[in-house]
Design an enzyme around this catalytic site. Structure first.
Site, PDB file in Angstrom:
ATOM      1  N   ARG A 142       0.797  -1.238   0.000  1.00 21.78           N
ATOM      2  CA  ARG A 142       0.000   0.000   0.000  1.00 21.78           C
ATOM      3  C   ARG A 142       0.822   1.278   0.000  1.00 21.78           C
ATOM      4  O   ARG A 142       1.900   1.328   0.598  1.00 21.78           O
ATOM      5  CB  ARG A 142      -0.927   0.000   1.225  1.00 21.78           C
ATOM      6  CG  ARG A 142      -2.002  -1.073   1.125  1.00 21.78           C
ATOM      7  CD  ARG A 142      -2.844  -1.168   2.372  1.00 21.78           C
ATOM      8  NE  ARG A 142      -3.946  -2.113   2.156  1.00 21.78           N
ATOM      9  CZ  ARG A 142      -3.829  -3.433   2.246  1.00 21.78           C
ATOM     10  NH1 ARG A 142      -2.675  -3.989   2.571  1.00 21.78           N
ATOM     11  NH2 ARG A 142      -4.860  -4.218   2.005  1.00 21.78           N
ATOM     12  N   HIS A 160      -0.789  -2.543  -4.683  1.00 22.32           N
ATOM     13  CA  HIS A 160      -0.253  -3.481  -5.670  1.00 22.32           C
ATOM     14  C   HIS A 160      -0.182  -2.939  -7.104  1.00 22.32           C
ATOM     15  O   HIS A 160      -0.525  -3.656  -8.061  1.00 22.32           O
ATOM     16  CB  HIS A 160      -1.052  -4.787  -5.654  1.00 22.32           C
ATOM     17  CG  HIS A 160      -0.913  -5.570  -4.381  1.00 22.32           C
ATOM     18  ND1 HIS A 160       0.157  -5.460  -3.535  1.00 22.32           N
ATOM     19  CD2 HIS A 160      -1.734  -6.505  -3.803  1.00 22.32           C
ATOM     20  CE1 HIS A 160       0.004  -6.282  -2.506  1.00 22.32           C
ATOM     21  NE2 HIS A 160      -1.137  -6.923  -2.638  1.00 22.32           N
ATOM     22  N   HIS A 173       2.849 -12.855  -5.548  1.00 22.50           N
ATOM     23  CA  HIS A 173       1.699 -12.966  -4.651  1.00 22.50           C
ATOM     24  C   HIS A 173       1.069 -14.369  -4.657  1.00 22.50           C
ATOM     25  O   HIS A 173      -0.153 -14.520  -4.671  1.00 22.50           O
ATOM     26  CB  HIS A 173       0.665 -11.911  -5.049  1.00 22.50           C
ATOM     27  CG  HIS A 173      -0.181 -11.418  -3.931  1.00 22.50           C
ATOM     28  ND1 HIS A 173      -1.080 -12.216  -3.263  1.00 22.50           N
ATOM     29  CD2 HIS A 173      -0.256 -10.196  -3.347  1.00 22.50           C
ATOM     30  CE1 HIS A 173      -1.683 -11.493  -2.338  1.00 22.50           C
ATOM     31  NE2 HIS A 173      -1.203 -10.270  -2.362  1.00 22.50           N
ATOM     32  N   ASP A 231      -2.020  -9.774   8.346  1.00 24.48           N
ATOM     33  CA  ASP A 231      -1.883  -9.075   7.061  1.00 24.48           C
ATOM     34  C   ASP A 231      -0.921  -7.921   7.310  1.00 24.48           C
ATOM     35  O   ASP A 231      -1.276  -6.757   7.204  1.00 24.48           O
ATOM     36  CB  ASP A 231      -3.261  -8.568   6.596  1.00 24.48           C
ATOM     37  CG  ASP A 231      -3.232  -8.080   5.151  1.00 24.48           C
ATOM     38  OD1 ASP A 231      -2.138  -8.113   4.548  1.00 24.48           O
ATOM     39  OD2 ASP A 231      -4.286  -7.671   4.636  1.00 24.48           O
ATOM     40  N   GLU A 286       5.022 -12.543   0.928  1.00 23.65           N
ATOM     41  CA  GLU A 286       5.440 -11.589  -0.107  1.00 23.65           C
ATOM     42  C   GLU A 286       6.690 -10.856   0.366  1.00 23.65           C
ATOM     43  O   GLU A 286       6.615  -9.999   1.243  1.00 23.65           O
ATOM     44  CB  GLU A 286       4.316 -10.589  -0.366  1.00 23.65           C
ATOM     45  CG  GLU A 286       2.977 -11.226  -0.667  1.00 23.65           C
ATOM     46  CD  GLU A 286       1.815 -10.297  -0.315  1.00 23.65           C
ATOM     47  OE1 GLU A 286       1.784  -9.151  -0.768  1.00 23.65           O
ATOM     48  OE2 GLU A 286       0.939 -10.727   0.441  1.00 23.65           O
TER      49      GLU A 286
HETATM   50  C1  BGC Z   1      -2.501  -7.485   1.139  1.00 25.19           C
HETATM   51  C2  BGC Z   1      -3.915  -7.780   1.568  1.00 25.19           C
HETATM   52  C3  BGC Z   1      -4.747  -7.912   0.334  1.00 25.19           C
HETATM   53  C4  BGC Z   1      -4.155  -9.005  -0.517  1.00 25.19           C
HETATM   54  C5  BGC Z   1      -4.920  -9.220  -1.790  1.00 25.19           C
HETATM   55  C6  BGC Z   1      -2.021  -8.596   0.304  1.00 25.19           C
HETATM   56  O1  BGC Z   1      -0.727  -8.369  -0.126  1.00 25.19           O
HETATM   57  O2  BGC Z   1      -1.670  -7.258   2.245  1.00 25.19           O
HETATM   58  O3  BGC Z   1      -4.429  -6.781   2.403  1.00 25.19           O
HETATM   59  O4  BGC Z   1      -6.072  -8.193   0.653  1.00 25.19           O
HETATM   60  O5  BGC Z   1      -2.848  -8.688  -0.827  1.00 25.19           O
HETATM   61  O6  BGC Z   1      -5.242  -8.074  -2.389  1.00 25.19           O
END
Ligand code: BGC
Length: 383
Positions: free
Chosen positions: A112, A137, A210, A283, A348
């Site tokens: 983010r 992302h 991911h 998360d 990740e």
């Molecule tokens: C994020 C999550 C998100 C997910 C899929 C992850 O890398 O930290 O918050 O929901 O990606 O979008």
């Protein structure tokens, strides 16, 4: 007489056809060959491809040039049986319809950026706010949704080289960014990912992958009984929109302590912990204790039923451990399986989220004449 000539010709043709198909099967049995098949068409008619990398141990990794997506990945359990251990879709259509970044390459900025805004060399940049008020992302059409140019490199340790050039201003980021990602399936049942990029204008970059793992091999199960170790003595607490507050908090004494192997279920539902509440589970970004740029062990996951072990090594300083909290049973994946809440976990490797706005975090700035270069390895074994 004429009939005999005709019969001979037909026999000759049949012989040719059967020789060709024999040849093909020989190629398919050869581990060094990288098989390429269609993965379906994009809505604009462009064809996508699916490549299969195999090693001599029997591991198979399928990767698409759409999003550089790892679509399936077989790993042996303790009985030596190979099963697919990642979430994904049967064809490109599933990814186009929208899945939460299953197996994909993430960029230009993974994770983010607060309010989709940052300032670089005195200039303000605005990104799409595609995750509440934040940018997530890489934007609306991040690297997970573009078509990469793929070059298979055959050998005992086969590779797939993927390249993509993001245009100056694409998704709001400055600079023409040339990216190269090389996936290599190694003999020891590990997949190495080498990331490289250069820019013609100062920019920010944070690339990752991911993939959602479920080491059970039964993708219908959740990951709560997986046992996780994170070689990280601090993590980044977040606000309710999952942007780091700036604090690097020791994991000691709270549910974020994975320094010793621990079942995910032990702390994931501890809603007395505000951080768990904000994430709906785990998360968060963990800061690796070893902050050097060498390839070091960041995480290990063990699944007791199958005996599978996954170790993650990286040159990056941090790792986002995400427990699939937003999976809600609405996605039908490979072989018609519905992906339930927490049926996959992501590891990740990356720089810290929101670094472009947080001067105290390690820099994610890339300047012209510099080369961005990181490596991450996902290695399977059994115990
Ligand atoms: C994020 C999550 C998100 C997910 C899929 C992850 O890398 O930290 O918050 O929901 O990606 O979008």
């Amino acid at each position: 007489m004429k009939k005999q000539v005709k019969t001979a010709a037909v026999l000759f043709l049949l012989a040719c056809v059967s020789m060709t198909s024999c040849d093909t099967s020989k190629k398919e049995n050869n581990n060094n060959m990288i098989e390429k098949v269609s993965f379906g068409k994009l809505p604009d008619g462009q064809e996508t491809e699916l490549y299969t990398l195999k090693n001599a141990a029997g591991m198979e990794v399928k990767i698409s040039n759409f999003g550089g997506t790892v679509v399936s990945w077989t790993a042996p359990n303790k009985k030596g049986e190979f099963e697919d251990v990642i979430l994904g879709c049967d064809s490109v259509a599933g990814y186009v319809k929208g899945v939460p970044y299953f197996g994909a390459l993430i960029g230009r900025y993974g994770n983010r950026i607060a309010n989709g805004k940052f300032t670089l060399e005195g200039k303000a940049y605005s990104l799409a706010q595609n995750n509440g008020v934040n940018a997530l992302h890489g934007g609306l059409k991040g690297f997970d949704k573009v078509l990469w140019t793929a070059t298979p490199i055959e050998g005992e340790e086969p590779s797939l080289k993927l390249t993509y050039t993001a245009k100056d201003g694409e998704e709001g980021y400055p600079g023409n960014l040339s990216v190269e990602v090389v996936y290599t399936l190694q003999k020891d049942n590990s997949l190495k990912i080498d990331y490289k990029a250069t820019t013609d204008k100062t920019t920010v970059i944070n690339l990752t992958n991911h993939t959602y793992f479920n080491l059970n091999g039964n993708l219908d199960s959740d990951i709560l009984s997986h046992e996780v170790t994170l070689n990280a003595d601090k993590f980044l607490p977040v606000d309710k929109t999952l942007i780091p507050t700036g604090e690097l908090k020791p994991v000691a004494g709270n549910v974020f302590d994975f320094l010793k192997s621990k079942k995910i279920s032990a702390g994931i539902n501890d809603t007395t912990d505000t951080q768990i509440k904000f994430g709906g589970g785990y998360d968060h970004c963990w800061v690796l204790t070893d902050s050097t740029k060498t390839l070091k062990s960041a995480a290990t996951v063990y699944e007791p039923t199958s005996g599978r072990v996954l170790e993650v090594l990286t040159t990056e300083p941090a790792i986002q451990f995400y427990t699939g909290n937003f999976l809600d049973g609405t996605i039908k994946g490979k072989n018609g399986i519905i992906y339930k809440h927490r049926s996959g976990l992501c590891l990740e490797t990356q720089h810290y989220p929101d670094s472009p706005n947080q001067a105290a975090f390690p820099s994610t700035v890339l300047k012209p004449n510099e080369t961005y270069q990181t490596t991450t390895v996902y290695k399977f074994s059994v115990k």
